[in-house]
Design an enzyme around this catalytic site. Structure first.
Site, PDB file in Angstrom:
ATOM      1  N   ALA A  99      46.182  43.527  40.247  1.00  0.00           N
ATOM      2  CA  ALA A  99      45.411  44.404  41.130  1.00  0.00           C
ATOM      3  C   ALA A  99      45.324  43.870  42.554  1.00  0.00           C
ATOM      4  O   ALA A  99      44.796  44.541  43.428  1.00  0.00           O
ATOM      5  CB  ALA A  99      44.007  44.614  40.569  1.00  0.00           C
ATOM      6  N   GLU A 153      40.514  32.949  40.433  1.00  0.00           N
ATOM      7  CA  GLU A 153      40.465  32.665  38.986  1.00  0.00           C
ATOM      8  C   GLU A 153      39.030  32.354  38.553  1.00  0.00           C
ATOM      9  O   GLU A 153      38.774  31.473  37.733  1.00  0.00           O
ATOM     10  CB  GLU A 153      41.412  31.524  38.615  1.00  0.00           C
ATOM     11  CG  GLU A 153      42.852  31.723  39.035  1.00  0.00           C
ATOM     12  CD  GLU A 153      43.572  32.852  38.305  1.00  0.00           C
ATOM     13  OE1 GLU A 153      43.025  33.403  37.321  1.00  0.00           O
ATOM     14  OE2 GLU A 153      44.700  33.197  38.717  1.00  0.00           O
ATOM     15  N   MET A 185      44.942  42.296  35.484  1.00  0.00           N
ATOM     16  CA  MET A 185      46.066  41.637  36.159  1.00  0.00           C
ATOM     17  C   MET A 185      46.725  42.623  37.134  1.00  0.00           C
ATOM     18  O   MET A 185      46.636  43.833  36.964  1.00  0.00           O
ATOM     19  CB  MET A 185      47.117  41.194  35.127  1.00  0.00           C
ATOM     20  CG  MET A 185      46.602  40.288  34.037  1.00  0.00           C
ATOM     21  SD  MET A 185      46.513  38.581  34.472  1.00  0.00           S
ATOM     22  CE  MET A 185      48.204  38.135  34.678  1.00  0.00           C
TER      23      MET A 185
END
Length: 192
Positions: free
Chosen positions: A13, A88, A11
């Site tokens: 980044a 995602e 998460m």
């Protein structure tokens, strides 16, 4: 020859930011793109893809039943696509990852996938596992732990900030539910 790319990280980044920048670069040159994100992540509201720094864009939303091959090819027939970008991507099914590979191999459309490598237990997401196995190019985007080391793990936290070690693999959340940590601090937080 088109390729299947996988940009992965923990998460925070900048995966969505990087995707949106790539999309902008194509569109600025007059090239059509097609953006996708997971339907189960509805935090962006109207802007389906939204980065933590405020950038956002609308996107098609995939579920486990979405046939990426047919949906993208239908769009490509109407307007030739220079690139497909998937946010995602950890939520893609194995079959959908293979459909993305087919888009690169047979339709000659580059497919850029962005997602988490592992969940809050340090286990691979199914979509990420297949992408790590078959993507033509793998790029790790870097996040930073509070100690300054590379953050490679996603710690799930409860309402009071305590580490969560059990639960469903998928639970949508941002900084309120997850903290990017290096492996050392991740294991220390879980050990309590």
């Amino acid at each position: 020859m088109a390729k299947l790319y996988f940009y992965y990280s923990s998460m925070n980044a900048g995966k969505s930011t990087t995707l949106l920048q790539a999309d902008f670069n194509y569109r600025e040159r007059g090239m059509a793109t097609m953006l996708w994100t997971a339907a189960l992540d509805d935090r962006g509201g109207e802007r389906a893809i939204e980065s933590r720094i405020g950038l956002g864009a609308d996107a098609h939303r995939f579920t486990a039943q979405t046939d990426m091959w047919h949906a993208v090819c239908a769009q490509h027939r109407d307007q030739p696509l220079a690139c497909v970008l998937v946010d995602e991507a950890q939520f893609l099914t194995a079959a959908q990852v293979w459909q993305c590979a087919r888009l690169a191999d047979e339709a000659d459309i580059p497919v850029l996938c962005y997602g988490l490598r592992t969940d809050f237990r340090g286990e691979l997401f199914p979509g990420s596992a297949v992408l790590l196995g078959i993507a033509d190019a793998l790029t790790e985007l870097k996040a930073v732990c509070h100690c300054g080391r590379k953050a490679s793990m996603n710690l799930r936290v409860d309402e009071s900030g305590g580490a969560v070690a059990e639960g469903a693999q998928t639970e949508i959340g941002g900084n309120d539910r997850y903290v990017a940590l290096c492996r050392r601090h991740f294991t220390a937080a879980l050990a309590g």
